[in-house]
Design an enzyme around this catalytic site. Structure first.
Site, mmCIF file in Angstrom:
data_model
loop_
_atom_site.group_PDB
_atom_site.id
_atom_site.type_symbol
_atom_site.label_atom_id
_atom_site.label_comp_id
_atom_site.label_asym_id
_atom_site.label_seq_id
_atom_site.Cartn_x
_atom_site.Cartn_y
_atom_site.Cartn_z
ATOM 1 N N TYR A 134 -0.703 -9.717 0.896
ATOM 2 C CA TYR A 134 0.372 -9.149 1.729
ATOM 3 C C TYR A 134 0.299 -9.693 3.158
ATOM 4 C CZ TYR A 134 -3.180 -5.909 3.447
ATOM 5 O OH TYR A 134 -4.309 -5.375 3.985
ATOM 6 N N HIS B 46 -7.389 -8.221 -2.271
ATOM 7 C CA HIS B 46 -8.717 -7.606 -2.129
ATOM 8 C C HIS B 46 -8.669 -6.151 -2.556
ATOM 9 C CE1 HIS B 46 -6.644 -6.711 1.673
ATOM 10 N NE2 HIS B 46 -7.323 -5.576 1.648
ATOM 11 N N TYR C 228 0.842 -1.192 0.000
ATOM 12 C CA TYR C 228 0.000 0.000 0.000
ATOM 13 C C TYR C 228 0.875 1.240 0.000
ATOM 14 C CZ TYR C 228 -4.245 -2.607 1.243
ATOM 15 O OH TYR C 228 -5.319 -3.445 1.243
ATOM 16 N N ARG D 126 -3.104 -11.481 4.108
ATOM 17 C CA ARG D 126 -4.412 -11.099 3.603
ATOM 18 C C ARG D 126 -4.558 -11.578 2.163
ATOM 19 N NH1 ARG D 126 -7.927 -7.400 4.685
ATOM 20 N NH2 ARG D 126 -9.189 -9.233 4.292
ATOM 21 N N HIS E 272 -10.680 -2.572 -1.455
ATOM 22 C CA HIS E 272 -11.600 -1.934 -0.514
ATOM 23 C C HIS E 272 -12.604 -1.065 -1.283
ATOM 24 C CE1 HIS E 272 -9.248 -2.703 3.237
ATOM 25 N NE2 HIS E 272 -8.228 -2.744 2.393
#
Lengths: 232, 197
Positions: free
Chosen positions: A144, A157, A105, A154, A159
């Site tokens: 990640y 995905h 991120y 995780r 968000h």
């Protein structure tokens, strides 16, 4: 009669406290929610239409480029925003954010030592059309690691944040990808009631796939529906 | 016709800022909303609302996102469901993360809302998001200097007496401007009242 919104269907929602997801333990409200009779405060909500968008907001492969192209597998994510009565929800703002192809991120707090991509931010927004449809072009996010438990990862995905037509219909969720082996180990995904988990998984769709450019995934949202309530 | 199942909520997670509150956090992306709700010369009393979010250990939460939704100074919402509408150019929506202030506060500069429908006391609707919250929590902010209106408010009346203070922002009498403070307690003896909206 006045129009209000059907209640949250708690049988489709995760609980506040889900101890496998460790951060819930000190952050989940412990006392029962107090029911509120919907007033103008709850049946109104923020309105953001097409005028609130920048030209490239819905194309994450272009909205942050700095002289190159983002690395990774290009994908199209499209679908409809409906209410639970099947009614399309036009002119609704959708905001998204995600990791890059390497699972990193942009956020400064993300310490995962995977590379940042100078040509990819990972944030985007669009507004649904008259049939409630939306479409983003982006890069498939990577999985990640995170600190919830030993060797925790995780699943990939994206968000999503939606207002819907009122404050009551507010929804923040995550869209996953079909066949991801990490799903079964993810306490955030698994915190959802078993019979509703599939609602969080997108479908691969050849018809949304753009030849020689990007794979297509479809994901629909279902918001709380309107109902007629007698005025007291 | 059978109803469709409502999409499950998932946590906002820790990394929302570059998309949802980018300007506040210094990312190169426009924000749709921020900590100031005041545009131009919108009429109404200027107020500031500030507070922190605290977890079950009483520790400050530095990665929460707070959204507020409120009526204008005359109690009108800028939305089609309010037959009066707001005609003063006041959108009424604010959004702020708790990750930039040194004390991890949310800080909103806005105007004091009027009474929405005559029956309800002036209030601000609040939505709380954070890592560890699988679905957002709804609460409200009322004002300590509206005691008479608060005493008649039907929502406050539905809250057990001893918990009502968790919803009432306290005006700082020492401050030159109108500053109200209210912390949001996720747990503990002062756990904030959250609503099933």
């Amino acid at each position: 009669m006045t129009e209000t919104y059907a209640p949250r269907d708690w049988s489709s929602q995760p609980p506040y406290l889900h101890p496998d997801y460790k951060s819930t333990v000190l952050r989940a409200p412990t006392k029962p929610l107090i029911p509120i009779r919907q007033s103008l405060s709850e049946i109104t909500g923020p309105v953001y239409g097409h005028e609130s968008l920048g030209k490239l907001d819905a194309d994450l492969t272009r909205n942050a480029i700095k002289g190159g192209e983002p690395i990774g597998e290009r994908i199209v994510v499209t679908g409809r925003v409906l209410d639970e009565n099947g009614r399309p929800q036009p002119n609704m703002l959708i905001e998204i954010w995600q990791a890059n192809a390497a699972g990193r991120y942009v956020h400064v707090v993300d310490q995962h030592p995977a590379p940042l991509d100078p040509n990819f931010l990972g944030g985007g927004r669009c507004v649904t059309d008259s049939e409630g449809r939306y479409k983003f072009t982006t890069i498939k996010p990577g999985a990640y690691p995170w600190g919830n438990h030993e060797n925790a990862w995780r699943p990939a995905h994206i968000h999503f944040s939606l207002f819907g037509p009122s404050l009551s219909t507010r929804l923040v969720t995550q869209m996953y990808f079909p066949g991801d082996p990490l799903l079964a180990f993810d306490p955030i995904y698994m915190g959802t009631p078993a019979d509703c988990r599939e609602l969080l998984i997108s479908r691969f769709m050849l018809e949304h796939t753009q030849p020689s450019f990007a794979l297509g995934y479809e994901f629909d949202f279902v918001l709380r529906g309107r109902r007629q309530t007698p005025v007291e | 016709m059978s109803k469709l199942r409502q999409t499950p909520s998932q946590t906002v997670g820790p990394f929302f800022a570059y998309a949802l509150t980018p300007e506040q956090y210094g990312y190169d992306f426009t924000s749709i909303a921020g900590g100031s709700l005041i545009e131009g010369d919108v009429p109404g009393q200027r107020i500031r609302i500030e507070g922190r979010v605290l977890d079950g250990k009483g520790e400050v939460v530095p990665d929460a996102m707070i959204e507020i939704w409120q009526a204008d100074g005359e109690g009108r919402y800028a939305h089609s469901a309010d037959p009066r509408g707001s005609n003063v150019g006041f959108r009424g929506f604010g959004r702020m993360g708790t990750g930039t202030d040194p004390q991890s506060r949310f800080i909103f500069d806005t105007i004091k809302p009027g009474s929405v429908d005559g029956a309800q006391a002036p209030h601000i609707n609040v939505v709380v998001f954070m890592r560890g919250l699988l679905l957002h929590a709804f609460t409200r902010i009322y004002f300590s200097d509206e005691a008479a209106a608060n005493a008649r408010d039907p929502v406050l009346a539905s809250v057990p007496t001893e918990r009502r203070n968790t919803l009432i922002a306290v005006r700082d009498e020492k401050s030159a401007g109108a500053v109200y403070r209210l912390d949001i307690h996720m747990q503990g003896p002062n756990e904030t009242v959250f609503f099933d909206v």
